[in-house]
Write an enzyme that holds these catalytic residues in place. Structure first.
Site, PDB file in Angstrom:
ATOM      1  N   LYS A 234       1.061   4.104  -2.936  1.00 40.46           N
ATOM      2  CA  LYS A 234       0.719   5.295  -2.869  1.00 40.46           C
ATOM      3  C   LYS A 234       1.843   6.387  -2.952  1.00 40.46           C
ATOM      4  O   LYS A 234       1.588   7.592  -3.362  1.00 40.46           O
ATOM      5  CB  LYS A 234       0.015   5.845  -1.504  1.00 40.46           C
TER       6      LYS A 234
ATOM      7  N   TYR B  17       0.771  -1.193   0.081  1.00 39.18           N
ATOM      8  CA  TYR B  17      -0.019  -0.081   0.110  1.00 39.18           C
ATOM      9  C   TYR B  17       0.871   1.340   0.042  1.00 39.18           C
ATOM     10  O   TYR B  17       0.597   2.224  -0.732  1.00 39.18           O
ATOM     11  CB  TYR B  17      -0.864   0.073   1.331  1.00 39.18           C
TER      12      TYR B  17
END
Length: 259
Positions: free
Chosen positions: A167, A163
């Site tokens: 991002k 994640y």
């Protein structure tokens, strides 16, 4: 004197929101409809967003939902063809679709890691490229908003390897597009929230110890809410932000300032 309120209006604009059937995407779609924009959402299960269709009918604006796997270029191209047939223009793109898979770094398998990056960054790339080539570049106008996260800037003690990586990539993708597509009068920005309660993190936030550990790190003493996100989205996608591009806005109650 010019009425500055008009700069914040989305009336007459058409927006595509990926992942718009739930979570932050659904909240942004709701806010855009209330701002009198025409809204298209795409998701794997777009039929669950019947409330958006009802709201659009009530407000007298257009709403359309499309089933699309944003990691599949054929699916994306088919979606763009449908939009081109239904609407003459597409002014706004919000890349909201995203996932996380909680797993320690040493236990991440290749398939799970790829799944997170495919949806969070490859899907963003495929949809954005298609939208720009079909609409924004030729019309010399576009507002692109990517949903990032504070975890694109600061790490976590565990469970966020893919994640955080995705991002961080979204942040640089946003900045590079702003550099390359400014000549087409396309702006590209991102919002980077801290925790906002959605279906993705309900189980985590239900853990009192975990919740308190998050709130203790936020100077304003709470997690985010949908309104915090939608207000920023409305600004970035309106003409009020026509000279703002390549920016990553942390909506985090001061969390990253405290790091």
């Amino acid at each position: 004197m010019k009425n500055n309120n008009n700069l914040f209006s989305l009336k007459g604009k058409t927006a595509l929101i990926t992942g718009g059937s739930s979570g932050l995407g659904h909240a942004i779609a709701t806010a855009f409809l209330q701002a009198k924009a025409n809204v298209i959402i795409c998701a794997r299960k777009p039929y669950t967003a019947t409330d958006l269709s009802d709201l659009a009918n009530e407000l007298g604006v257009h709403f359309h939902s499309i089933c699309c796997d944003i990691t599949n270029s054929s699916d994306v191209n088919s979606m763009i063809s449908q939009i081109a047939q239904e609407f003459q223009t597409l002014d706004i793109l919000v890349n909201s679709a995203g996932i996380n898979r909680l797993c320690k770094a040493e236990d991440y398998d290749e398939e799970t890691f790829s799944q997170v990056l495919d949806i969070n960054i490859k899907g963003t790339f495929l949809v954005t490229r298609a939208v720009a080539n079909q609409f924004m570049i030729s019309q010399k106008y576009g507002r692109i908003l990517n949903l990032s996260s504070v975890k694109g800037t600061v790490g976590a003690t565990e469970n966020y390897l893919a994640y955080c990586t995705s991002k961080g990539a979204v942040n640089m993708y946003t900045k590079q597009l702003a550099c390359e597509w400014g000549k087409y009068q396309i702006t590209c920005n991102a919002i980077a929230p801290t925790f906002v309660k959605t279906n993705l993190n309900t189980a985590q936030l239900a853990d009192t110890a975990f919740y308190n550990s998050i709130v203790e790190r936020i100077p304003l003493g709470r997690i985010g809410n949908f309104e915090d996100i939608t207000c920023a989205a409305l600004y970035f996608c309106s003409d009020a932000a026509k000279f703002v591009s390549g920016q990553i806005l942390h909506i985090d109650g001061g969390l990253t300032a405290l790091q």
